[in-house]
Structure formats: structure tokens, C-alpha cells
Scaffold this motif. Structure first.
Motif, short mmCIF file in Angstrom:
data_model
loop_
_atom_site.label_atom_id
_atom_site.label_comp_id
_atom_site.label_asym_id
_atom_site.label_seq_id
_atom_site.Cartn_x
_atom_site.Cartn_y
_atom_site.Cartn_z
N GLY A 273 0.81 -1.21 0.00
CA GLY A 273 0.00 0.00 0.00
C GLY A 273 0.84 1.26 0.00
O GLY A 273 0.42 2.31 -0.44
N GLN A 274 2.05 1.17 0.57
CA GLN A 274 3.08 2.23 0.63
C GLN A 274 2.65 3.44 1.45
O GLN A 274 3.32 3.79 2.42
N LEU A 275 1.57 4.11 1.08
CA LEU A 275 1.07 5.25 1.84
C LEU A 275 -0.22 4.80 2.52
O LEU A 275 -1.31 4.89 1.96
N CYS A 276 -0.06 4.29 3.73
CA CYS A 276 -1.17 3.60 4.41
C CYS A 276 -1.76 4.45 5.53
O CYS A 276 -1.17 5.43 5.98
N LEU A 277 -2.90 4.02 5.99
CA LEU A 277 -3.53 4.59 7.18
C LEU A 277 -2.90 3.96 8.41
O LEU A 277 -2.21 2.93 8.32
N PRO A 278 -3.09 4.54 9.59
CA PRO A 278 -2.52 3.93 10.80
C PRO A 278 -2.90 2.46 10.91
O PRO A 278 -4.01 2.06 10.57
N GLY A 279 -1.95 1.67 11.40
CA GLY A 279 -2.17 0.24 11.48
C GLY A 279 -1.82 -0.49 10.21
O GLY A 279 -2.04 -1.69 10.09
N GLY A 280 -1.22 0.23 9.24
CA GLY A 280 -0.85 -0.40 7.98
C GLY A 280 -2.01 -0.72 7.07
O GLY A 280 -1.90 -1.56 6.19
N ARG A 281 -3.13 -0.02 7.26
CA ARG A 281 -4.31 -0.29 6.42
C ARG A 281 -4.13 0.36 5.06
O ARG A 281 -4.04 1.58 4.94
#
Length: 339
Positions: A273-281
């Protein structure tokens, strides 16, 4: 006190102008402060994302895909290699180096993975980040090239990165590759010279410490270079472990691997995903798989597992990783439970 003194005095025009000016100044201060916070937050996020490209980590996962009794058979015929207590076959999965020649920290970190003593190295492509990067790739992979290994290439082995419209990713559109060809032929020759095997549109059978492997792969599906029919059929049915390789984990290819009896498919490309939301989402996968499979081990079919590496690099034009540390993975292949 007279009642007239209690009535509010009508505001004069000069008073109204003064009040309006004061309100505007206050609003400007609030807007400036909010803009400053937003700018500072953006700067911190960008700085963290840039630093995140150097925050390497090793993942370890366990894939129960071997037939029950595999290790007992190996111990009977290869006792020295498979002593009692050794019940896994380890695969080091590296992908998406996007190497730049000056990235010495990355090169040293990847080379240090040799200390894990993996049984097999799998490289699923996008090694190069610029035309001058082949020496850096060979420095990074040097110790690992002395181990059994297989590979397929991705788009950024063939073509140099170039500035693209980032909104295309969010819209699910593919950005066309650049017209600058990378020196992939020389890199491939070096891999082959050291003993690694090219699984691109090719099936190869070999054994490691008596464990019989069948590996087949396709060229990068992201560029529609895949030709599954070129494999000429499924893996050797006598193999203990059949591995299917593709740089981009496109469902059409994964379904074919599963239908032909591969037990483990391995890919990269997604960068987790590279540019993820917190938690690696992940927000996007940049391919056809769903976001729950963007990185790590998942079950694709009843008998086939899928491992997607979130990779070790980025395009030099987007040198950021947010909530998505660059990584390699040590896959512990074990027997599936007896039924």
C-alpha cells in the motif's frame, strides 16, 4: 440611574468598521494558525514517510502447505540435512528493491539477511530504480546469490521510473511505463551465472536437501506480459513443494496457479500500500487483489497459499512510506495438519 442609560447605544459606522476589522484579524490569525498546523503536520508526515524508507524490518510467517509426512521421508533419506527437530523449509522472499546506487544502508541490510541461512531465496522483481543500479543490486544480493534461488522480473526491471500522475493510482488506472530501458539483461546474466534460476515463462525442477521443488512463473502481469500457456502445464506432480511466481499478484494468474496445483504463490508489486492509514491499512493495492491481501500470507484457495511482499523500496519519484515499513520475509514452510 436613568433608564436611558440602560439602553444599548446604537453602533456608529466607525464602531461597526472597527468591529469588522477586529473580527477579520482574529479570523486571519485562526486561519494562519490552522494553516501552520496543517503545514507542520504535512511536513512531519512527509519527513516520517521519507525516514520510513530506511526503517527496514524482517517479517516471519508460517505456511502449512506440505503434505503430512514430508519431513519423516526426508529424515529417512537425508538424515544429516533433516535432523530430528527440523520441521520447516525456509524461503527468504525479497522483492521491490527499487535500488539506487547510493543506497548503501539498504544494500548492507539486504546482504545481512544471509545470516538467516535460508534454504531458498525467491526474488519477485522490481530490483532496479535507475540505470546505474545493477552494481548496488549485486552488492545487496551478493551473499544470497550463493544460495539456491529463483526469480521473475517486474516492470521496474525493464523500464526506468518516471514522474507519473499519482491520482491514477487512486482511480485504479495504470500509468504507462517510461521509454527508458534498464540494463536488466546484464543483471539477469549475473543472477544466472551465480546459479539462480529464471522462472519467467519457465518451469524448473530441483531439490534442496532432498526436498523436491517445482517452480513456475510468468512475466509481469501488471504490464500484461504474462503468458501462462507458455508454462506448458502444471507443476511436476512428484514435487514436495510447487511454487508459482508473478511480480504482480493478479487474480487471473493466481487462479491459474491454484487450478494447476501450486501450493504457494509469491508476488510483490503492491509495496503493502506504501502510503497507508494507521495500522498499515492500505488505501490501494495497485493491482486486482483486495486490500486484505496487500501484504503478508493469506489463503487464496483450499490448497494454495499466497504470500505478497510489501517490498524494500519505492520509486525515486515517490520516496515515502507511511505506516508501511520496507521489509523482507522469511517464510517457514511446514506440513499442513493431518486430516
Amino acid at each position: 440611574m436613568s433608564t436611558s442609560s440602560l439602553r444599548p447605544r446604537p453602533a456608529r459606522k466607525s464602531d461597526r468598521n472597527s468591529t469588522l476589522a477586529s473580527t477579520l484579524r482574529t479570523a486571519a490569525r485562526v486561519t494562519t494558525a490552522a494553516g501552520g498546523v496543517a503545514a507542520a503536520t504535512g511536513a512531519l508526515t512527509a519527513a516520517g514517510g521519507l525516514l520510513g524508507t530506511r526503517d527496514f524490518i524482517l517479517h516471519e510467517v508460517t505456511a502449512p502447505v506440505l503434505a503430512p509426512g514430508t519431513f519423516d521421508r526426508l529424515r529417512r533419506f537425508h538424515a544429516d540435512a533433516w535432523p530430528v527437530g527440523r520441521d520447516d523449509f525456509t524461503i527468504l522472499h525479497v522483492s521491490d528493491l527499487h535500488m539506487l546506487d547510493h543506497q548503501k544502508l539498504k544494500q548492507r541490510w539486504v546482504a545481512s539477511l544471509n545470516q538467516l541461512d535460508p534454504d531458498l531465496v525467491v526474488n519477485t522483481g522490481d530490483n532496479l530504480g535507475e540505470e546505474q543500479a545493477v552494481p548496488g543490486v549485486l552488492r545487496a544480493l551478493g551473499p544470497l546469490l550463493r544460495r539456491p534461488g529463483v526469480f521473475v522480473f517486474g516492470s521496474n526491471d525493464y523500464y526506468a521510473p518516471h514522474p507519473v500522475n499519482p491520482f491514477n493510482y487512486l482511480l485504479g488506472k495504470k500509468n504507462p511505463p517510461s521509454e527508458v530501458e534498464l540494463p536488466w539483461r546484464g543483471m539477469r546474466a549475473a543472477f544466472l551465472e551465480h546459479g539462480w534460476q529464471d522462472a519467467t515463462h519457465h518451469r524448473t525442477d530441483f531439490a534442496v536437501d532432498g526436498l523436491r521443488l517445482a517452480v513456475g512463473g510468468v512475466d509481469d502481469p501488471h504490464l500484461n506480459r504474462d503468458d501462462y500457456d507458455a508454462l506448458g502445464g502444471g507443476p511436476n506432480p512428484d514435487a514436495d513443494l510447487a511454487i508459482g511466481l508473478a511480480h504482480s499478484p493478479e487474480p487471473r494468474v493466481l487462479d491459474q496457479f491454484a487450478a494447476d496445483g501450486y501450493q504457494l504463490a509469491m508476488s510483490g508489486h503492491t509495496h503493502g500500500g506504501q502510503l497507508c492509514l494507521p495500522g498499515g491499512r492500505a488505501i490501494i493495492t495497485n493491482c486486482g487483489i483486495d486490500r486484505s491481501r496487500v501484504a503478508g500470507l493469506s489463503r487464496w484457495s483450499e490448497r494454495m497459499a499466497l504470500h505478497v511482499s510489501n517490498g524494500l523500496g519505492t520509486s525515486k519519484y515517490v520516496p515515502f512510506r507511511v505506516f508501511c515499513r520496507p521489509s523482507a520475509t522469511l517464510v517457514h514452510v511446514v506440513e499442513r495438519p493431518s486430516q
